[in-house]
Write an enzyme that holds these catalytic residues in place. Structure first.
Site, short mmCIF file in Angstrom:
data_model
loop_
_atom_site.label_atom_id
_atom_site.label_comp_id
_atom_site.label_asym_id
_atom_site.label_seq_id
_atom_site.Cartn_x
_atom_site.Cartn_y
_atom_site.Cartn_z
N ASN A 9 39.14 43.49 31.55
CA ASN A 9 40.22 44.24 32.20
C ASN A 9 41.53 43.52 31.90
O ASN A 9 41.78 42.46 32.45
CB ASN A 9 39.94 44.29 33.72
CG ASN A 9 41.09 44.93 34.49
OD1 ASN A 9 42.00 45.50 33.91
ND2 ASN A 9 41.02 44.82 35.81
N LYS A 11 44.46 44.37 32.66
CA LYS A 11 45.49 44.57 33.71
C LYS A 11 46.83 44.91 33.06
O LYS A 11 46.84 45.57 32.02
CB LYS A 11 45.56 43.35 34.63
CG LYS A 11 44.17 42.97 35.17
CD LYS A 11 44.18 41.98 36.28
CE LYS A 11 42.74 41.68 36.70
NZ LYS A 11 42.65 40.77 37.83
N HIS A 96 39.60 49.17 41.57
CA HIS A 96 39.88 47.73 41.48
C HIS A 96 40.63 47.29 42.74
O HIS A 96 41.45 48.03 43.26
CB HIS A 96 40.71 47.43 40.22
CG HIS A 96 40.76 45.96 39.93
ND1 HIS A 96 41.61 45.11 40.61
CD2 HIS A 96 40.05 45.19 39.09
CE1 HIS A 96 41.40 43.88 40.18
NE2 HIS A 96 40.47 43.90 39.25
N GLU A 98 43.05 45.43 43.18
CA GLU A 98 44.52 45.46 43.07
C GLU A 98 45.04 46.87 43.33
O GLU A 98 46.12 47.06 43.88
CB GLU A 98 44.95 44.93 41.69
CG GLU A 98 44.75 43.41 41.61
CD GLU A 98 44.42 42.88 40.23
OE1 GLU A 98 44.63 43.59 39.23
OE2 GLU A 98 43.94 41.73 40.16
N GLU A 168 33.58 42.29 42.75
CA GLU A 168 34.70 41.38 42.54
C GLU A 168 35.22 40.89 43.89
O GLU A 168 36.02 41.58 44.53
CB GLU A 168 35.83 42.10 41.79
CG GLU A 168 35.43 42.59 40.42
CD GLU A 168 36.63 42.69 39.48
OE1 GLU A 168 36.51 42.21 38.35
OE2 GLU A 168 37.68 43.23 39.89
N GLY A 174 41.64 35.86 39.82
CA GLY A 174 42.86 35.22 39.35
C GLY A 174 43.18 33.92 40.08
O GLY A 174 44.27 33.40 39.97
N SER A 214 37.46 35.19 38.20
CA SER A 214 37.53 33.87 37.55
C SER A 214 36.29 33.54 36.72
O SER A 214 35.87 32.38 36.66
CB SER A 214 37.81 32.77 38.58
OG SER A 214 39.05 33.01 39.21
P1 13P Z 1 40.13 37.20 36.70
O1 13P Z 1 38.99 37.06 35.71
O2 13P Z 1 41.47 36.95 36.09
O3 13P Z 1 39.87 36.45 37.97
O4 13P Z 1 40.17 38.77 37.12
C1 13P Z 1 39.00 39.41 37.45
C2 13P Z 1 39.28 40.86 37.57
O5 13P Z 1 39.98 41.29 38.47
C3 13P Z 1 38.70 41.76 36.57
O6 13P Z 1 38.85 43.09 36.93
#
Ligand code: 13P
Length: 251
Positions: A9, A11, A96, A98, A168, A174, A214
């Site tokens: 992803n 983002k 997601h 976010e 997740e 992150g 992560s």
């Molecule tokens: P990170 O791998 O940067 O922690 O993000 C995970 C994520 O949100 C994938 O959709």
């Protein structure tokens, strides 16, 4: 046998030019990855057309990061499932954290989005996961179960063949704080049981459940060794072709 998948992803990262370079690098190295591991990349909407070309002929499949909750019409700024299909997407990520956190994505909206995506022949990667306060309150199992029930219980066993679940934990995204393999496994097993309750053992066994948060080359092997972890949804580490491929090689 359920499919193993490593999905990236991206983002809101990279320009189109950088994205095409990254996609080309991933496509080139994809042949080194085990045959039974599927690769998916999810660049921003603006990149999809060019990235589709960049990965053509490789095993890399294309995903969007979101899609609209309406079919077409006066919804300024939105991108429909049919549009995604028309640029060569096979998948879309939905729900997601976010999007749930910053854009008011509710489970009700996700039901609509999932319906529209499936109707266009897109596969759906549905994200679920608890935040830090919920984990500290011991609510992580129930939060994930509720998210699964609220969205996926509206679909049929047949439709589940085109749905992947991604667990997740929000506190691991992150932050560099990965869930331990045990913490991830117990939620994955719980998600699978929740699916079995509605759709039966076979569908639950056949559903791919990814871990995200992560995940990187140094911890992927231990996570992927867990019985109910079928791959990863990778954020930061998906922005480097070598790291993304190294994660896929952890199988
Ligand atoms: P990170 O791998 O940067 O922690 O993000 C995970 C994520 O949100 C994938 O959709």
């Amino acid at each position: 046998m359920r499919k193993k998948i490593v999905a990236g992803n991206w983002k809101m990262n990279t320009t189109v030019q950088e994205g095409v370079e990254l996609a080309k690098a991933v496509a080139e190295k994809a042949a080194q990855t085990p045959e039974n591991v599927g690769l998916i990349i999810a660049p921003p909407f603006t990149h999809l057309c060019c990235v589709a070309e960049a990965v053509e002929g490789s095993k890399v499949q294309l995903s969007a990061q979101n899609c609209a909750d309406h079919t077409s019409g006066a919804y300024t700024g939105e991108v429909s499932a049919a549009m995604l299909k028309s640029v060569g997407c096979q998948w879309t990520i939905l729900g997601h954290s976010e999007r749930r956190q910053y854009y008011g994505e509710t489970d009700e909206k996700l039901v609509e989005k999932t319906k529209l995506a499936l109707a266009q022949g897109l596969g759906v990667i549905l994200c679920v996961g608890e935040n830090l306060a919920q984990r500290e309150a011991g609510e992580h199992f129930t939060v994930c179960q509720e998210q699964i029930k609220n969205v996926l219980y509206n679909f049929t066993a047949e439709q589940m063949a085109n749905i992947i679940v991604a667990y997740e934990p929000v506190w691991a995204i992150g932050t560099g704080k990965t869930a331990t393999a045990e913490q991830a496994e117990e939620i994955h097993a719980c998600i699978r049981r929740t699916l079995a309750e509605k759709f039966g053992e076979q569908v639950a066994e056949d559903t791919t459940i990814l871990y995200g948060g992560s995940c990187k080359p140094s911890n992927a092997k231990e996570l992927f060794a867990q019985k109910d972890i079928d791959g990863g949804l990778i954020g930061g580490a998906a922005l480097k072709a070598d790291d993304f491929i190294a994660i896929a090689m952890s199988y």
